[in-house]
Scaffold this motif. Structure first.
Motif, PDB file in Angstrom:
ATOM      1  N   GLU A 137      52.984  39.166  16.739  1.00  0.00           N
ATOM      2  CA  GLU A 137      53.371  39.729  17.961  1.00  0.00           C
ATOM      3  C   GLU A 137      52.321  40.524  18.835  1.00  0.00           C
ATOM      4  OE1 GLU A 137      55.190  40.512  20.800  1.00  0.00           O
ATOM      5  OE2 GLU A 137      56.801  39.776  19.324  1.00  0.00           O
ATOM      6  N   LEU A 138      52.047  39.478  19.886  1.00  0.00           N
ATOM      7  CA  LEU A 138      50.973  40.188  20.830  1.00  0.00           C
ATOM      8  C   LEU A 138      51.182  41.137  21.572  1.00  0.00           C
ATOM      9  CD1 LEU A 138      49.098  36.578  21.459  1.00  0.00           C
ATOM     10  CD2 LEU A 138      48.597  38.364  19.938  1.00  0.00           C
ATOM     11  N   GLU A 139      52.589  41.381  21.860  1.00  0.00           N
ATOM     12  CA  GLU A 139      52.997  42.880  22.691  1.00  0.00           C
ATOM     13  C   GLU A 139      53.524  43.766  21.663  1.00  0.00           C
ATOM     14  OE1 GLU A 139      52.792  42.714  25.963  1.00  0.00           O
ATOM     15  OE2 GLU A 139      51.803  40.735  25.895  1.00  0.00           O
ATOM     16  N   ASN A 140      52.851  45.205  21.550  1.00  0.00           N
ATOM     17  CA  ASN A 140      53.138  46.058  20.645  1.00  0.00           C
ATOM     18  C   ASN A 140      52.778  47.247  21.334  1.00  0.00           C
ATOM     19  OD1 ASN A 140      52.818  44.600  17.906  1.00  0.00           O
ATOM     20  ND2 ASN A 140      50.816  43.877  18.796  1.00  0.00           N
ATOM     21  N   PRO A 141      53.722  48.247  20.666  1.00  0.00           N
ATOM     22  CA  PRO A 141      53.657  49.670  21.379  1.00  0.00           C
ATOM     23  C   PRO A 141      52.326  50.187  21.396  1.00  0.00           C
ATOM     24  CG  PRO A 141      55.356  49.536  19.614  1.00  0.00           C
ATOM     25  CD  PRO A 141      54.340  48.239  19.388  1.00  0.00           C
ATOM     26  N   GLY A 142      52.192  50.922  22.464  1.00  0.00           N
ATOM     27  CA  GLY A 142      50.858  51.547  22.762  1.00  0.00           C
ATOM     28  C   GLY A 142      50.413  52.486  21.611  1.00  0.00           C
ATOM     29  N   ILE A 143      51.291  52.888  20.720  1.00  0.00           N
ATOM     30  CA  ILE A 143      50.763  53.782  19.573  1.00  0.00           C
ATOM     31  C   ILE A 143      50.021  52.810  18.513  1.00  0.00           C
ATOM     32  CG2 ILE A 143      52.910  53.191  18.478  1.00  0.00           C
ATOM     33  CD1 ILE A 143      53.124  56.101  17.422  1.00  0.00           C
ATOM     34  N   MET A 144      50.115  51.663  18.631  1.00  0.00           N
ATOM     35  CA  MET A 144      49.531  50.703  17.709  1.00  0.00           C
ATOM     36  C   MET A 144      48.027  50.638  18.213  1.00  0.00           C
ATOM     37  SD  MET A 144      52.015  47.778  16.124  1.00  0.00           S
ATOM     38  CE  MET A 144      53.367  48.196  15.395  1.00  0.00           C
ATOM     39  N   ARG A 145      47.935  50.654  19.473  1.00  0.00           N
ATOM     40  CA  ARG A 145      46.619  50.474  20.099  1.00  0.00           C
ATOM     41  C   ARG A 145      45.592  51.727  19.653  1.00  0.00           C
ATOM     42  NH1 ARG A 145      45.595  48.667  26.194  1.00  0.00           N
ATOM     43  NH2 ARG A 145      46.211  50.903  26.456  1.00  0.00           N
ATOM     44  N   LEU A 146      46.560  52.951  19.940  1.00  0.00           N
ATOM     45  CA  LEU A 146      45.849  54.185  19.630  1.00  0.00           C
ATOM     46  C   LEU A 146      45.154  54.063  18.091  1.00  0.00           C
ATOM     47  CD1 LEU A 146      47.992  57.118  20.985  1.00  0.00           C
ATOM     48  CD2 LEU A 146      45.765  56.497  21.584  1.00  0.00           C
ATOM     49  N   THR A 147      46.089  53.657  17.114  1.00  0.00           N
ATOM     50  CA  THR A 147      45.661  53.531  15.742  1.00  0.00           C
ATOM     51  C   THR A 147      44.628  52.701  15.451  1.00  0.00           C
ATOM     52  OG1 THR A 147      47.826  54.123  14.928  1.00  0.00           O
ATOM     53  CG2 THR A 147      46.650  53.123  13.536  1.00  0.00           C
ATOM     54  N   TYR A 148      44.673  51.380  16.147  1.00  0.00           N
ATOM     55  CA  TYR A 148      43.556  50.506  15.991  1.00  0.00           C
ATOM     56  C   TYR A 148      42.262  50.774  16.394  1.00  0.00           C
ATOM     57  CZ  TYR A 148      45.839  46.553  13.628  1.00  0.00           C
ATOM     58  OH  TYR A 148      46.414  45.525  12.666  1.00  0.00           O
ATOM     59  N   PHE A 149      42.526  51.292  17.685  1.00  0.00           N
ATOM     60  CA  PHE A 149      41.169  51.426  18.378  1.00  0.00           C
ATOM     61  C   PHE A 149      40.123  52.801  17.897  1.00  0.00           C
ATOM     62  CE2 PHE A 149      41.205  48.940  22.818  1.00  0.00           C
ATOM     63  CZ  PHE A 149      41.557  47.944  21.958  1.00  0.00           C
ATOM     64  N   ILE A 150      41.098  53.654  17.368  1.00  0.00           N
ATOM     65  CA  ILE A 150      40.545  54.854  16.713  1.00  0.00           C
ATOM     66  C   ILE A 150      39.895  54.561  15.370  1.00  0.00           C
ATOM     67  CG2 ILE A 150      41.139  57.109  15.694  1.00  0.00           C
ATOM     68  CD1 ILE A 150      43.286  57.697  17.690  1.00  0.00           C
ATOM     69  N   GLU A 151      40.601  53.413  14.791  1.00  0.00           N
ATOM     70  CA  GLU A 151      39.997  53.069  13.452  1.00  0.00           C
ATOM     71  C   GLU A 151      38.721  52.143  13.731  1.00  0.00           C
ATOM     72  OE1 GLU A 151      40.576  53.259   9.144  1.00  0.00           O
ATOM     73  OE2 GLU A 151      41.664  54.169  10.976  1.00  0.00           O
ATOM     74  N   LEU A 152      38.803  51.333  14.910  1.00  0.00           N
ATOM     75  CA  LEU A 152      37.653  50.661  15.095  1.00  0.00           C
ATOM     76  C   LEU A 152      36.409  51.273  15.561  1.00  0.00           C
ATOM     77  CD1 LEU A 152      39.140  47.549  16.814  1.00  0.00           C
ATOM     78  CD2 LEU A 152      37.665  47.259  15.063  1.00  0.00           C
ATOM     79  N   ALA A 153      36.637  52.235  16.209  1.00  0.00           N
ATOM     80  CA  ALA A 153      35.590  53.255  16.924  1.00  0.00           C
ATOM     81  C   ALA A 153      34.963  54.019  15.704  1.00  0.00           C
ATOM     82  CB  ALA A 153      36.288  54.178  17.841  1.00  0.00           C
ATOM     83  N   TRP A 154      35.897  54.464  14.807  1.00  0.00           N
ATOM     84  CA  TRP A 154      35.330  55.102  13.428  1.00  0.00           C
ATOM     85  C   TRP A 154      34.448  54.190  12.591  1.00  0.00           C
ATOM     86  CZ3 TRP A 154      34.492  59.612  11.133  1.00  0.00           C
ATOM     87  CH2 TRP A 154      34.370  59.441   9.566  1.00  0.00           C
ATOM     88  N   TYR A 155      34.973  53.166  12.283  1.00  0.00           N
ATOM     89  CA  TYR A 155      34.082  52.008  11.593  1.00  0.00           C
ATOM     90  C   TYR A 155      32.872  51.656  12.172  1.00  0.00           C
ATOM     91  CZ  TYR A 155      37.050  52.168   7.620  1.00  0.00           C
ATOM     92  OH  TYR A 155      37.652  52.542   6.423  1.00  0.00           O
ATOM     93  N   ALA A 194      49.718  43.348  13.892  1.00  0.00           N
ATOM     94  CA  ALA A 194      49.229  44.765  14.210  1.00  0.00           C
ATOM     95  C   ALA A 194      50.074  45.685  12.887  1.00  0.00           C
ATOM     96  CB  ALA A 194      49.662  45.331  15.502  1.00  0.00           C
ATOM     97  N   ARG A 195      51.229  45.039  12.758  1.00  0.00           N
ATOM     98  CA  ARG A 195      52.016  45.896  11.652  1.00  0.00           C
ATOM     99  C   ARG A 195      51.418  45.963  10.429  1.00  0.00           C
ATOM    100  NH1 ARG A 195      58.374  44.045  12.906  1.00  0.00           N
ATOM    101  NH2 ARG A 195      58.543  44.690  15.135  1.00  0.00           N
ATOM    102  N   SER A 196      50.905  44.830   9.823  1.00  0.00           N
ATOM    103  CA  SER A 196      50.446  44.535   8.450  1.00  0.00           C
ATOM    104  C   SER A 196      49.055  45.628   8.550  1.00  0.00           C
ATOM    105  CB  SER A 196      50.039  43.160   7.974  1.00  0.00           C
ATOM    106  OG  SER A 196      49.365  42.678   9.089  1.00  0.00           O
ATOM    107  N   GLY A 197      48.066  45.370   9.786  1.00  0.00           N
ATOM    108  CA  GLY A 197      47.181  46.208   9.881  1.00  0.00           C
ATOM    109  C   GLY A 197      47.367  47.794   9.880  1.00  0.00           C
ATOM    110  N   VAL A 198      48.381  48.083  10.466  1.00  0.00           N
ATOM    111  CA  VAL A 198      48.609  49.639  10.451  1.00  0.00           C
ATOM    112  C   VAL A 198      48.839  50.070   8.924  1.00  0.00           C
ATOM    113  CG1 VAL A 198      50.501  51.405  10.888  1.00  0.00           C
ATOM    114  CG2 VAL A 198      49.566  49.799  12.638  1.00  0.00           C
ATOM    115  N   VAL A 199      49.818  49.263   8.052  1.00  0.00           N
ATOM    116  CA  VAL A 199      50.222  49.387   6.932  1.00  0.00           C
ATOM    117  C   VAL A 199      48.624  49.480   6.098  1.00  0.00           C
ATOM    118  CG1 VAL A 199      50.871  48.679   4.603  1.00  0.00           C
ATOM    119  CG2 VAL A 199      52.363  48.667   6.599  1.00  0.00           C
ATOM    120  N   ILE A 200      47.842  48.563   6.259  1.00  0.00           N
ATOM    121  CA  ILE A 200      46.560  48.581   5.536  1.00  0.00           C
ATOM    122  C   ILE A 200      45.395  49.721   5.741  1.00  0.00           C
ATOM    123  CG2 ILE A 200      44.299  47.165   5.084  1.00  0.00           C
ATOM    124  CD1 ILE A 200      45.927  44.657   5.753  1.00  0.00           C
ATOM    125  N   ILE A 201      45.459  50.063   7.182  1.00  0.00           N
ATOM    126  CA  ILE A 201      44.838  51.408   7.291  1.00  0.00           C
ATOM    127  C   ILE A 201      45.315  52.531   6.860  1.00  0.00           C
ATOM    128  CG2 ILE A 201      44.542  52.765   9.371  1.00  0.00           C
ATOM    129  CD1 ILE A 201      44.191  50.520  11.146  1.00  0.00           C
TER     130      ILE A 201
END
Length: 333
Positions: A137-155, A194-201
């Motif tokens: 699903e390429l259209e996701n809630p903005g809350i997921m981009r927060l989770t992903y980009f914060i994680e990417l920035a951290w690593y 993104a959903r599975s990515g959130v779970v893995i994070i």
């Protein structure tokens, strides 16, 4: 007239501002009342790369200022003399403890406590692909981009910190882990998983809370370091060696089904890449078991063994420097 690149940069900066407003809304109103606009999952455009660069700049700034103004003075108050290896390691562990605690707490509040995302629970992992035919699903809630980009920035920032901070015994496994994690997070976001990515994070970050807390407690010579370390071992085994492979298996089953239909997805490759993390987890858990065995043989063994991620030539340096610093501070008084 602005060039396409400058337009992309401006849009990326605008997205970063919007993400900041969303983050503020989540903290003031919560995920039930906060605005969560839909965003497109992509990292190939100038706009998205600019947004990610803003995240990295903010993350690096927070880490540097946080270490200078808060964590470094705190390590000094705990008895570690500034400039010593023990002080550096205490600051490093404290930095990771703060981030992983914050990340785990926000993930719990945003995805689990809110009740809006039932797929984060192990019994509902199959729901991660509900309504997507598993093709992502390429259209996701903005809350997921927060989770992903914060994680990417951290690593991304931590890859740089690995090169300048105190060297760890498993430097290369940690470096590979960070690179693979960055790769997996990026691919899962761009491929629509993104959903599975959130779970893995979430599964990864919660275990690091116990690990870094046990490090700090070990450095300051308290009796609480052992039970916290055992809590880390249990959480590591449950989250990374039990639930994480389940998450991969669920994704693999869906991806296999989709690939057979000819849908062009990167999920199949994503599953194999995630298996590298499982191998690294098994390696680290072997180190954990070795420390537990050491402790069972010698009650003081776990403390003397030191940090499983540190240089084997200086495993107990932090503890020794901490004791030395305390003695020196007493003499000064």
């Amino acid at each position: 007239m602005a060039s396409p690149m400058m337009e992309g940069v401006n849009q990326g900066l605008s997205d970063a501002v919007q993400d900041g407003k969303l983050l503020l809304a989540l903290f003031t109103h919560g995920p039930l009342n906060g605005t969560t606009p839909t965003v497109h999952s992509d990292l190939s455009s100038v706009k998205d790369l600019t947004n990610l660069c803003v995240y990295m700049l903010v993350m690096a700034t927070i880490i540097v200022i946080g270490r200078m103004l808060v964590l470094s003075p705190l390590a000094t108050l705990l008895g570690f003399k500034k400039g010593t290896e023990a002080h550096t390691k205490c600051v490093m562990a404290s930095t990771e403890l703060v981030f992983y605690t914050w990340s785990s707490a926000t993930a719990y509040l945003w995805y689990m406590h809110s009740g809006l995302h039932s797929w984060v629970y192990p019994s509902n992992y199959a729901d991660m692909y509900e309504g997507t035919d598993g093709s992502g699903e390429l259209e996701n809630p903005g809350i997921m981009r927060l989770t992903y980009f914060i994680e990417l920035a951290w690593y991304l920032v931590n890859v740089c910190l690995l090169l300048v901070d105190a060297r760890r015994a498993d430097f290369w496994p940690m470096f590979i882990h960070h690179v693979v994690t960055i790769f997996l997070v990026s691919i899962s976001w761009c491929a629509g998983f993104a959903r599975s990515g959130v779970v893995i994070i979430l599964l990864h970050n919660v275990t690091d809370v116990f690990l870094n807390l046990s490090k700090i407690l070990n450095y300051v010579k308290t009796v609480l370091d052992v039970p916290v370390f055992f809590a880390f071992a249990l959480s590591f085994a449950y989250c990374r060696l039990y639930l994480f492979p389940q998450c991969i298996l669920v994704q693999y089953r869906n991806v296999t089904r989709i690939t057979a239909t000819g849908t062009p997805v990167l999920g199949d490759f994503l599953c194999w890449a995630a298996s590298i993390l499982v191998v690294l987890h098994m390696y680290w858990f072997m180190l954990v078991l070795r420390m537990i065995k050491h402790f069972l043989v010698d009650p003081q063994g776990l403390r003397e063994a030191g940090d499983i991620r540190e240089d084997s030539d200086s495993d107990d340096t932090a503890a020794k420097d901490g004791s030395k610093a305390k003695k020196e501070s007493k003499k000064d008084l």
